[in-house]
Write an enzyme that holds these catalytic residues in place. Structure first.
Site, PDB file in Angstrom:
ATOM      1  N   LYS A  15      17.072 -32.638  31.963  1.00 14.01           N
ATOM      2  CA  LYS A  15      15.793 -32.358  31.310  1.00 14.01           C
ATOM      3  C   LYS A  15      14.664 -33.253  31.824  1.00 14.01           C
ATOM      4  CE  LYS A  15      16.759 -33.081  27.074  1.00 14.01           C
ATOM      5  NZ  LYS A  15      16.070 -34.190  26.456  1.00 14.01           N
ATOM      6  N   ARG A  91      13.876 -31.071  18.245  1.00 15.61           N
ATOM      7  CA  ARG A  91      15.328 -31.150  18.395  1.00 15.61           C
ATOM      8  C   ARG A  91      16.034 -30.551  17.191  1.00 15.61           C
ATOM      9  NH1 ARG A  91      15.566 -35.492  22.106  1.00 15.61           N
ATOM     10  NH2 ARG A  91      17.553 -36.365  22.621  1.00 15.61           N
ATOM     11  N   ARG A 128      25.433 -42.001  35.029  1.00 18.03           N
ATOM     12  CA  ARG A 128      23.962 -42.083  35.086  1.00 18.03           C
ATOM     13  C   ARG A 128      23.497 -43.537  35.104  1.00 18.03           C
ATOM     14  NH1 ARG A 128      20.013 -38.925  30.963  1.00 18.03           N
ATOM     15  NH2 ARG A 128      20.936 -40.220  29.327  1.00 18.03           N
ATOM     16  N   ARG A 156      21.702 -46.871  30.787  1.00 13.57           N
ATOM     17  CA  ARG A 156      20.894 -46.781  29.574  1.00 13.57           C
ATOM     18  C   ARG A 156      21.718 -47.295  28.404  1.00 13.57           C
ATOM     19  NH1 ARG A 156      17.770 -41.134  28.437  1.00 13.57           N
ATOM     20  NH2 ARG A 156      18.789 -41.319  26.422  1.00 13.57           N
ATOM     21  N   ARG A 167      25.609 -37.991  20.523  1.00 11.64           N
ATOM     22  CA  ARG A 167      24.414 -37.222  20.895  1.00 11.64           C
ATOM     23  C   ARG A 167      24.791 -35.785  21.240  1.00 11.64           C
ATOM     24  NH1 ARG A 167      23.593 -41.194  25.123  1.00 11.64           N
ATOM     25  NH2 ARG A 167      22.036 -39.948  26.177  1.00 11.64           N
TER      26      ARG A 167
HETATM   27  P1  AMP Z   1      16.430 -38.637  25.048  1.00 15.89           P
HETATM   28  O1  AMP Z   1      15.780 -39.529  26.032  1.00 15.89           O
HETATM   29  O2  AMP Z   1      15.702 -37.327  24.878  1.00 15.89           O
HETATM   30  O3  AMP Z   1      17.910 -38.466  25.310  1.00 15.89           O
HETATM   31  O4  AMP Z   1      16.312 -39.362  23.613  1.00 15.89           O
HETATM   32  C1  AMP Z   1      16.909 -40.626  23.391  1.00 15.89           C
HETATM   33  C2  AMP Z   1      17.079 -40.873  21.906  1.00 15.89           C
HETATM   34  O5  AMP Z   1      15.778 -40.887  21.256  1.00 15.89           O
HETATM   35  C3  AMP Z   1      17.856 -39.820  21.146  1.00 15.89           C
HETATM   36  O6  AMP Z   1      19.266 -40.014  21.240  1.00 15.89           O
HETATM   37  C4  AMP Z   1      17.339 -40.043  19.713  1.00 15.89           C
HETATM   38  O7  AMP Z   1      17.895 -41.230  19.144  1.00 15.89           O
HETATM   39  C5  AMP Z   1      15.860 -40.317  19.947  1.00 15.89           C
HETATM   40  N1  AMP Z   1      15.063 -39.069  19.949  1.00 15.89           N
HETATM   41  C6  AMP Z   1      14.359 -38.536  21.008  1.00 15.89           C
HETATM   42  N2  AMP Z   1      13.730 -37.406  20.653  1.00 15.89           N
HETATM   43  C7  AMP Z   1      14.040 -37.192  19.333  1.00 15.89           C
HETATM   44  C8  AMP Z   1      13.707 -36.166  18.397  1.00 15.89           C
HETATM   45  N3  AMP Z   1      12.934 -35.108  18.738  1.00 15.89           N
HETATM   46  N4  AMP Z   1      14.217 -36.279  17.144  1.00 15.89           N
HETATM   47  C9  AMP Z   1      14.981 -37.316  16.778  1.00 15.89           C
HETATM   48  N5  AMP Z   1      15.348 -38.312  17.614  1.00 15.89           N
HETATM   49  C10 AMP Z   1      14.891 -38.263  18.893  1.00 15.89           C
END
Ligand code: AMP
Length: 223
Positions: A15, A91, A128, A156, A167
């Site tokens: 993404k 989400r 990753r 990360r 996740r």
């Molecule tokens: P990502 O980089 O998109 O994988 O997001 C990393 C983390 O940020 C996720 O595992 C959540 O803890 C938090 N996060 C990001 N976007 C959202 C969202 N729209 N709603 C809730 N938590 C989010």
């Protein structure tokens, strides 16, 4: 010539990479909630301290906090006029419906799901690495590997097995009803995310060009 896009996909579906390329190609504002949260955590702001445990454990940050951060980032009318790409938001069904309640029926022209099977994303997330300076992801796990910008690579903090599993199960649990709802609004297109980033990019571009007439000319070089 604005496009308002949502991009969804399991963690590790590519993404972030696809969103950055697409937003640049369309000249639109890229809002990644995950990146915004990581910046707040690194900077040690009060918000960053509040959300750190959710992100580290792979849990979702509460909707009210997420909506506030998104509203701040989409606040300007100029951003809304020029278009935007939402990466990692919405989400959940509640977040999706709130987006349309706050911004109106034209909050999004299209939602693109980058579809990658679970076994492929698990393998990708395990290897990753991301640049500590520019956050670009790579799968180069050699101990002396560096990012193209020269920055050091690290894992990360939420790419440990428990948080990865959490996740991925949350994605299936929470985003399932969101995907069904987007589909019922005729907003959803699914793109095969398996393959080289260039191939996936071309599939994403083709999907946007076929569904968002305002930017077709820009993407295909015609019109
Ligand atoms: P990502 O980089 O998109 O994988 O997001 C990393 C983390 O940020 C996720 O595992 C959540 O803890 C938090 N996060 C990001 N976007 C959202 C969202 N729209 N709603 C809730 N938590 C989010």
């Amino acid at each position: 010539m604005a496009a308002r896009l949502i991009v969804l996909g399991r963690q590790g579906a590519g993404k972030g990479t696809q969103c950055a390329r697409l937003a640049e190609r369309l000249g639109i504002h890229h809002v990644s909630t995950g990146d915004l949260f990581r910046k707040e955590i690194t900077a040690g702001t009060p918000l960053g301290r509040d959300i750190e445990r959710y992100v580290a454990n792979g849990e979702l940050v509460p909707d009210a906090v997420v909506l506030d951060v998104v509203a701040t980032n989409l606040g300007g009318t100029e951003i809304r006029r020029r278009g935007y790409l939402l990466d990692g938001f919405p989400r959940t069904l509640a977040q999706g419906q709130a987006l349309f309640e706050v911004l109106g029926a034209d909050a999004a022209d299209l939602a693109i799901e980058i579809d990658v099977p679970i076994d492929v994303v698990v393998a990708r997330l395990g290897s990753r690495r991301v640049c500590v300076d520019c956050a670009t992801p790579t799968s180069d796990t050699a101990p002396d590997a560096r990012c193209a910008c020269g920055g050091a690579l690290h894992r990360r903090p939420d790419d440990h097995p428990e948080a990865i599993a959490r996740r991925l199960s949350l994605y299936d649990e929470q985003s399932g009803s969101l995907l069904l709802w987007l589909d019922s609004q005729a907003l959803l297109v699914s793109v095969d995310g398996v393959g080289e980033p260039d191939e996936v990019h071309e599939r994403v571009v083709a999907a946007v060009a076929s569904r968002v007439p305002e930017v077709r000319g820009l993407l295909t070089g015609h019109g």
